[in-house]
Design an enzyme around this catalytic site. Structure first.
Site, PDB file in Angstrom:
ATOM      1  N   GLN A  44     -16.186   6.272 -11.545  1.00 48.82           N
ATOM      2  CA  GLN A  44     -15.421   6.026 -12.760  1.00 48.82           C
ATOM      3  C   GLN A  44     -13.912   6.014 -12.530  1.00 48.82           C
ATOM      4  OE1 GLN A  44     -16.586   8.982 -15.615  1.00 48.82           O
ATOM      5  NE2 GLN A  44     -18.701   8.268 -15.748  1.00 48.82           N
ATOM      6  N   TYR A  77     -23.825  11.558  -5.034  1.00 49.90           N
ATOM      7  CA  TYR A  77     -22.783  11.086  -5.944  1.00 49.90           C
ATOM      8  C   TYR A  77     -22.211   9.764  -5.445  1.00 49.90           C
ATOM      9  CZ  TYR A  77     -22.759  15.926  -7.734  1.00 49.90           C
ATOM     10  OH  TYR A  77     -23.103  17.151  -8.243  1.00 49.90           O
ATOM     11  N   SER A  90     -29.561  24.494  -6.567  1.00 55.24           N
ATOM     12  CA  SER A  90     -29.069  24.008  -7.853  1.00 55.24           C
ATOM     13  C   SER A  90     -30.230  23.767  -8.800  1.00 55.24           C
ATOM     14  CB  SER A  90     -28.280  22.706  -7.659  1.00 55.24           C
ATOM     15  OG  SER A  90     -27.841  22.183  -8.895  1.00 55.24           O
ATOM     16  N   SER A 136     -20.649  21.476 -15.809  1.00 61.61           N
ATOM     17  CA  SER A 136     -20.532  21.065 -17.212  1.00 61.61           C
ATOM     18  C   SER A 136     -20.124  22.211 -18.146  1.00 61.61           C
ATOM     19  CB  SER A 136     -21.844  20.445 -17.710  1.00 61.61           C
ATOM     20  OG  SER A 136     -21.639  19.693 -18.878  1.00 61.61           O
ATOM     21  N   LYS A 148     -12.674  16.637 -28.856  1.00 54.28           N
ATOM     22  CA  LYS A 148     -12.110  15.296 -29.059  1.00 54.28           C
ATOM     23  C   LYS A 148     -13.066  14.346 -29.772  1.00 54.28           C
ATOM     24  CE  LYS A 148     -13.325  13.766 -24.341  1.00 54.28           C
ATOM     25  NZ  LYS A 148     -12.739  13.369 -23.036  1.00 54.28           N
ATOM     26  N   GLY A 198     -14.204  18.696 -13.622  1.00 55.63           N
ATOM     27  CA  GLY A 198     -13.923  17.368 -13.102  1.00 55.63           C
ATOM     28  C   GLY A 198     -12.673  16.859 -13.790  1.00 55.63           C
ATOM     29  N   GLN A 253      -5.183  16.816 -16.349  1.00 52.25           N
ATOM     30  CA  GLN A 253      -6.367  17.535 -16.841  1.00 52.25           C
ATOM     31  C   GLN A 253      -6.647  18.753 -15.973  1.00 52.25           C
ATOM     32  OE1 GLN A 253      -9.128  14.217 -16.635  1.00 52.25           O
ATOM     33  NE2 GLN A 253      -9.176  14.037 -18.862  1.00 52.25           N
ATOM     34  N   ASN A 271      -6.752  22.649 -17.315  1.00 54.36           N
ATOM     35  CA  ASN A 271      -8.004  23.409 -17.274  1.00 54.36           C
ATOM     36  C   ASN A 271      -7.925  24.667 -16.419  1.00 54.36           C
ATOM     37  OD1 ASN A 271      -9.290  21.666 -19.029  1.00 54.36           O
ATOM     38  ND2 ASN A 271     -10.206  20.423 -17.415  1.00 54.36           N
TER      39      ASN A 271
END
Length: 336
Positions: free
Chosen positions: A27, A54, A152, A206, A216, A285, A291, A295
């Site tokens: 992205q 990924y 995981s 997440s 948002k 992320g 950002q 964070n």
């Protein structure tokens, strides 16, 4: 930046980890991705999480380039093995000895390093004997290609059996990487108590629920342009389950609590997961360096008990707590 021990080991990680799932080589353009890694280092983050799956190995390559020139001993690099990579052939998936051994070499090449600090079983493999997988991990530790081993999205029972085999083979499982945030708490009933007993920490992904907990997204209003909910490369699908009016309305109710703590809603969400003593680090992320800088301000924040209780009251019925949802995350059939 604060640091925490990972599991029952002497290994410390930054309590904010920078992760490049859904962003690097996908992205976000490579130059921007590298800028986000540099911003993470500037902000005091030393721990970086990726996976071979990924962007079909592309994310590891970008991270390797971004960290090139950094003192290797000053950063902690995590990656994972399980998902289908390369041409996605019949042995290009799972936790077989063949796939694990071949995958680590590919990851090391792409990451431009001789070893990874933490190698994680990205999911539980129902088709490979657990003994085979754990023996492969034990061998990688002895070879020096892997310093520590984690998993995981494993269930409590899977963690228990994996930890038992690891001990017999002369190493230890020190971490689990589950999804965890204020509206997704499925690890709390079983995984967290078992992990505490076994000396395993959580590295959670997440923490802001794919952006939903930033506030948002407003109920009944169009999604912000360029946001994950509008991304057609996979982001919109990942976030869709939370794009319900009841969830979005509840999240807006957290705004007064965030203001009381002088935090943004995103910072509140990250700080919330770090209140759990079994959480060693929260993975963030970013698509823009600013950002990251915002964070990381969640590190070291203490949320008073009365405000933690108010968060529970505000979110109420939209919280998912069913521990069986963890088992749903590991495929019961081969992807390749």
């Amino acid at each position: 930046m604060q640091f925490r021990y990972l599991g029952k080991s002497g290994f410390k990680v930054s309590e904010i980890t920078y992760g490049n799932w859904l962003t690097h080589a996908s992205q976000v353009e490579n130059d921007q991705a590298i800028a986000c890694v540099k911003a993470s280092l500037e902000a005091g983050i030393t721990t970086f999480d990726t996976a071979d799956v990924y962007a079909n190995t592309g994310a590891e390559t970008v991270l390797g380039e971004a960290l090139k020139g950094e003192r290797r001993q000053s950063v902690e690099i995590f990656t994972k093995v399980f998902g289908p990579t390369g041409p996605k052939g019949h042995n290009d998936v799972g936790l077989s000895r063949k796939h694990v051994m071949e995958s680590i070499d590919g990851s090391l090449t792409r990451l431009q390093t001789d070893y990874v600090d933490l190698y994680q079983a990205h999911r539980f493999d129902y088709f490979t004997p657990l003994e085979e997988t754990m023996q492969a991990f034990a061998d990688l530790v002895r070879m020096g290609k892997v310093l520590y081993v984690g998993v995981s999205e494993w269930t409590a029972d899977q963690l228990r059996e994996g930890a038992k085999l690891a001990k017999e083979l002369g190493f230890q499982l020190i971490s689990n990487q589950p999804q965890y945030n204020a509206i997704w708490r499925v690890i709390e009933p079983e995984v967290v108590p078992t992990s505490k007993e076994l000396g395993i920490s959580q590295i959670v992904w997440s923490p802001i629920a794919q952006g939903v907990l930033t506030g948002k997204y407003k109920p009944g209003r169009p999604h912000p342009e360029g946001s994950r909910a509008t991304d057609d490369k996979g982001g919109a699908n990942m976030i869709s389950r939370w794009m319900r009016d009841d969830v979005l309305t509840s999240v807006q109710g957290l705004e007064p609590i965030a203001k009381e703590l002088d935090l943004s809603l995103a910072q509140l969400a990250i700080a919330w997961v770090l209140q759990n003593e079994n959480v060693a680090s929260a993975i963030i992320g970013a698509s823009r360096p600013e950002q990251v800088h915002e964070n990381v301000k969640a590190s070291g924040v203490n949320i008073p008990l009365e405000l933690m209780e108010r968060i529970d009251e505000v979110l109420g019925g939209v919280i998912e707590r069913d521990p069986k949802r963890t088992q749903d995350s590991s495929p019961k059939q081969r992807e390749a």
